[in-house]
Design a protein around this motif. Structure first.
Motif, PDB file in Angstrom:
ATOM      1  N   MET A 208       0.852  -1.187   0.000  1.00  0.00           N
ATOM      2  CA  MET A 208       0.000   0.000   0.000  1.00  0.00           C
ATOM      3  C   MET A 208       0.889   1.239   0.000  1.00  0.00           C
ATOM      4  SD  MET A 208      -2.980  -0.962   2.750  1.00  0.00           S
ATOM      5  CE  MET A 208      -3.970  -2.446   2.601  1.00  0.00           C
ATOM      6  N   TYR A 209       0.493   2.226  -0.793  1.00  0.00           N
ATOM      7  CA  TYR A 209       1.324   3.416  -0.911  1.00  0.00           C
ATOM      8  C   TYR A 209       0.460   4.589  -1.362  1.00  0.00           C
ATOM      9  CZ  TYR A 209       1.148   1.727  -5.729  1.00  0.00           C
ATOM     10  OH  TYR A 209       0.722   1.266  -6.942  1.00  0.00           O
ATOM     11  N   PRO A 210       0.806   5.796  -0.944  1.00  0.00           N
ATOM     12  CA  PRO A 210       0.025   6.978  -1.338  1.00  0.00           C
ATOM     13  C   PRO A 210       0.426   7.445  -2.728  1.00  0.00           C
ATOM     14  CG  PRO A 210       1.777   7.634   0.131  1.00  0.00           C
ATOM     15  CD  PRO A 210       1.872   6.137   0.022  1.00  0.00           C
ATOM     16  N   ALA A 211      -0.547   7.973  -3.452  1.00  0.00           N
ATOM     17  CA  ALA A 211      -0.289   8.556  -4.771  1.00  0.00           C
ATOM     18  C   ALA A 211      -0.992   9.906  -4.842  1.00  0.00           C
ATOM     19  CB  ALA A 211      -0.781   7.624  -5.872  1.00  0.00           C
TER      20      ALA A 211
ATOM     21  N   TYR B   7       7.655   2.011  -0.290  1.00  0.00           N
ATOM     22  CA  TYR B   7       7.060   2.968   0.641  1.00  0.00           C
ATOM     23  C   TYR B   7       6.928   2.388   2.050  1.00  0.00           C
ATOM     24  CZ  TYR B   7       3.701   5.948   2.989  1.00  0.00           C
ATOM     25  OH  TYR B   7       3.079   6.750   3.903  1.00  0.00           O
ATOM     26  N   GLY B   8       6.422   1.176   2.161  1.00  0.00           N
ATOM     27  CA  GLY B   8       6.237   0.585   3.488  1.00  0.00           C
ATOM     28  C   GLY B   8       7.546   0.467   4.258  1.00  0.00           C
TER      29      GLY B   8
ATOM     30  N   LEU C 161       9.907   1.040   8.628  1.00  0.00           N
ATOM     31  CA  LEU C 161      11.064   0.268   9.061  1.00  0.00           C
ATOM     32  C   LEU C 161      12.370   1.044   9.033  1.00  0.00           C
ATOM     33  CD1 LEU C 161      10.328  -3.199   7.385  1.00  0.00           C
ATOM     34  CD2 LEU C 161       9.781  -2.414   9.698  1.00  0.00           C
ATOM     35  N   ASN C 162      12.437   2.125   8.277  1.00  0.00           N
ATOM     36  CA  ASN C 162      13.676   2.895   8.193  1.00  0.00           C
ATOM     37  C   ASN C 162      13.665   3.986   9.264  1.00  0.00           C
ATOM     38  OD1 ASN C 162      15.580   4.981   7.364  1.00  0.00           O
ATOM     39  ND2 ASN C 162      15.779   3.833   5.457  1.00  0.00           N
TER      40      ASN C 162
ATOM     41  N   ARG D 135      10.040  11.307   9.220  1.00  0.00           N
ATOM     42  CA  ARG D 135       9.758  12.370   8.259  1.00  0.00           C
ATOM     43  C   ARG D 135       8.481  12.078   7.478  1.00  0.00           C
ATOM     44  NH1 ARG D 135      14.833  13.959   4.749  1.00  0.00           N
ATOM     45  NH2 ARG D 135      13.294  15.567   4.167  1.00  0.00           N
ATOM     46  N   LEU D 136       8.304  10.813   7.046  1.00  0.00           N
ATOM     47  CA  LEU D 136       7.105  10.459   6.290  1.00  0.00           C
ATOM     48  C   LEU D 136       5.859  10.502   7.170  1.00  0.00           C
ATOM     49  CD1 LEU D 136       8.416   7.521   4.071  1.00  0.00           C
ATOM     50  CD2 LEU D 136       7.870   9.846   3.355  1.00  0.00           C
TER      51      LEU D 136
END
Length: 501
Positions: A82-85, A125-126, A131-132, A138-139
């Motif tokens: 899942m990721y935003p667009a 993205y996930g 995990l980072n 920041r995200l």
């Protein structure tokens, strides 16, 4: 979760075919691109604001190419990502879209490009978001999409092999549910979930969609308005699909060059529908440069061949063979241009008519025939080929007698070299032989009803005639390989090789 409600709609089979098959083929897009473009347009009108819409997209996550050596062939199911667009169609006039006008195509192109710019189909993205340790905080500061969209594709009984269906295998009863029943202990993912699926019905394949929403956030009336507005946009896009000029390329279809949408559309206006946009090979750009430097004087790269043919030559069939040669080799249809950034490139029209001349000299004396040939060749050499006006190839046939003819093949060295010219001539003769055995086709209304044997006969003849023609690989494959070479290292190698020369 007990507060969730659903609005369902279903599109007619004809509209479904247009938005999932016709339009994706015309724009080299996907059905999801078309559906997403329509949803973004509908949301803008629904909210009364023309601005970008943040939408959560989903993917199956089976991108083996992201992990060298990964093999998912023995796994079942999705690794859902899942990721935003950020979908921006604010520049598109919805009222024009609703009439089936060009704005519908503009919206599809915009969304297609925006989605293609997402790296690795959103797979990273996930990892970055959760995990980072560097990027996660920041995200987390950015807004979360309030709308989720997922196109699940097409589910059909025919997807199951016949032997398994006979054994009782088939789609599970719940497999056509657009949005699975959520866990009652979990909150809703977003204020609105839009799920789409194409299924076979008695009326044909139809797209159905479910708009799932928490009743405490949105009212059923408001969601129903959005669903029907989305369907209205899709009906209009289906109308746009019927227009003959619908479709076109976008920058992501030309990965080897840097071009803008306005440039592409200007070329499409000039040359018609395009099938490819390529860089020029170094040899091609060098030839074009030297030809341009000549500036009206003799062009050494203007090639002229005269083939002396013995036996009856049918002018119509030779012209048909020449056109088939252009259709067979896209690079022979190239127009050589300069991009806005100054880089040389070539655009490939889908179809280019063959320049053709035929002179019947059967009633002339030998002297008149030879004089006419000399004049023809002189004029042909003086008529320089314009690299921006394809094709850089033309044919001329001079018939001397029922058993003797001269075939003049004129081409620019940019489109083929000495190694490939015998291959071009060979295919031209083979294509002439192909059409030689097929009689001209009369109109459908001129014949009788006993057509099946004729169809089978022509099928066999066409198969036999084309059997000797090897499949053509795209010249773009070579250019793609060439783009992976280290130009600086190549230049250094040649400098070292030619040192002191």
């Amino acid at each position: 979760m007990s507060t969730l409600d659903t609005v369902r709609i279903q599109l007619p089979a004809q509209v479904t075919k247009a938005v999932l098959t016709t339009l994706p083929a015309a724009f080299r897009a996907t059905g999801a691109d078309v559906l997403l473009a329509a949803l973004a347009l509908a949301v803008n009108r629904w909210r009364g604001v023309d601005s970008p819409t943040l939408i959560r997209l989903e993917g199956h996550g089976r991108q083996e190419d992201l992990v060298p050596g990964a093999d998912l062939s023995r796994t079942v199911g999705w690794f859902t990502s899942m990721y935003p667009a950020r979908i921006d169609v604010s520049a598109v006039e919805l009222n024009e879209v609703l009439t089936g006008g060009p704005a519908a195509g503009t919206a599809i192109k915009l969304v297609k490009e925006q989605v293609r710019q997402i790296p690795d189909k959103g797979m990273g993205y996930g990892l970055l978001r959760y995990l980072n340790p560097t990027t996660a905080p920041r995200l987390a500061e950015y807004a979360v999409p309030q709308i989720g969209f997922n196109y699940l594709g097409r589910i059909s009984d025919t997807d199951v092999p016949e032997d398994l269906r006979a054994s009782g295998w088939g789609p599970a009863p719940w497999s056509t549910e657009l949005v699975p029943a959520p866990d009652p202990d979990l909150p809703a993912l977003s204020a609105l979930e839009v799920g789409c699926l194409a299924t076979d019905t008695a009326d044909g394949t139809r797209l159905q969609a479910a708009f799932v929403f928490p009743t405490g956030v949105l009212s059923r009336q408001r969601v129903d308005e959005l669903a029907h507005l989305w369907a209205q946009v899709l009906h209009a896009m289906a109308t746009h699909a019927t227009h003959p000029d619908t479709g076109g390329l976008t920058p992501c279809d030309a990965p080897l060059v840097s071009v803008g949408q306005n440039e592409i559309e200007a070329w499409e206006t000039r040359y018609g529908r395009l099938v490819d946009i390529w860089p020029q090979a170094p040899g091609q750009s060098g030839i074009q440069f030297q030809a341009a430097v000549a500036d009206g004087s003799f062009d050494v790269y203007h090639m002229q061949f005269v083939l002396h043919l013995t036996g009856h030559v049918d002018p119509d069939r030779m012209r048909t063979a020449g056109q088939a040669l252009l259709d067979r080799y896209p690079n022979l249809r190239a127009a050589f241009l300069t991009a806005a950034d100054g880089d040389p490139l070539q655009v490939i029209p889908e179809h280019t008519p063959l320049p053709w001349r035929h002179l019947d000299l059967t009633n002339h004396t030998q002297h008149e025939q030879d004089t006419t040939l000399d004049q023809f060749l002189t004029q042909d050499r003086a008529d320089r080929l314009d690299p921006t006006r394809p094709p850089l190839l033309r044919l001329g046939l001079l018939t001397y007698s029922p058993q003797q003819a001269k075939l003049v093949i004129t081409a620019h060295h940019t489109i083929f070299d000495g190694w490939s010219s015998p291959l071009v001539f060979r295919d031209l003769i083979r294509l002439y032989t192909t059409t030689h055995h097929l009689t001209p086709v009369r109109s459908y209304g001129d014949g009788d009803d006993w057509s099946s044997p004729l169809v089978f006969r022509d099928l066999i003849q066409l198969y036999s005639a084309t059997y000797d023609l090897a499949p053509v690989r795209s010249y773009g494959e070579y250019l793609a390989w060439l783009s992976t070479r280290d130009r600086k290292a190549t230049a250094a190698r040649w400098q070292a090789e030619l040192a002191g020369f």
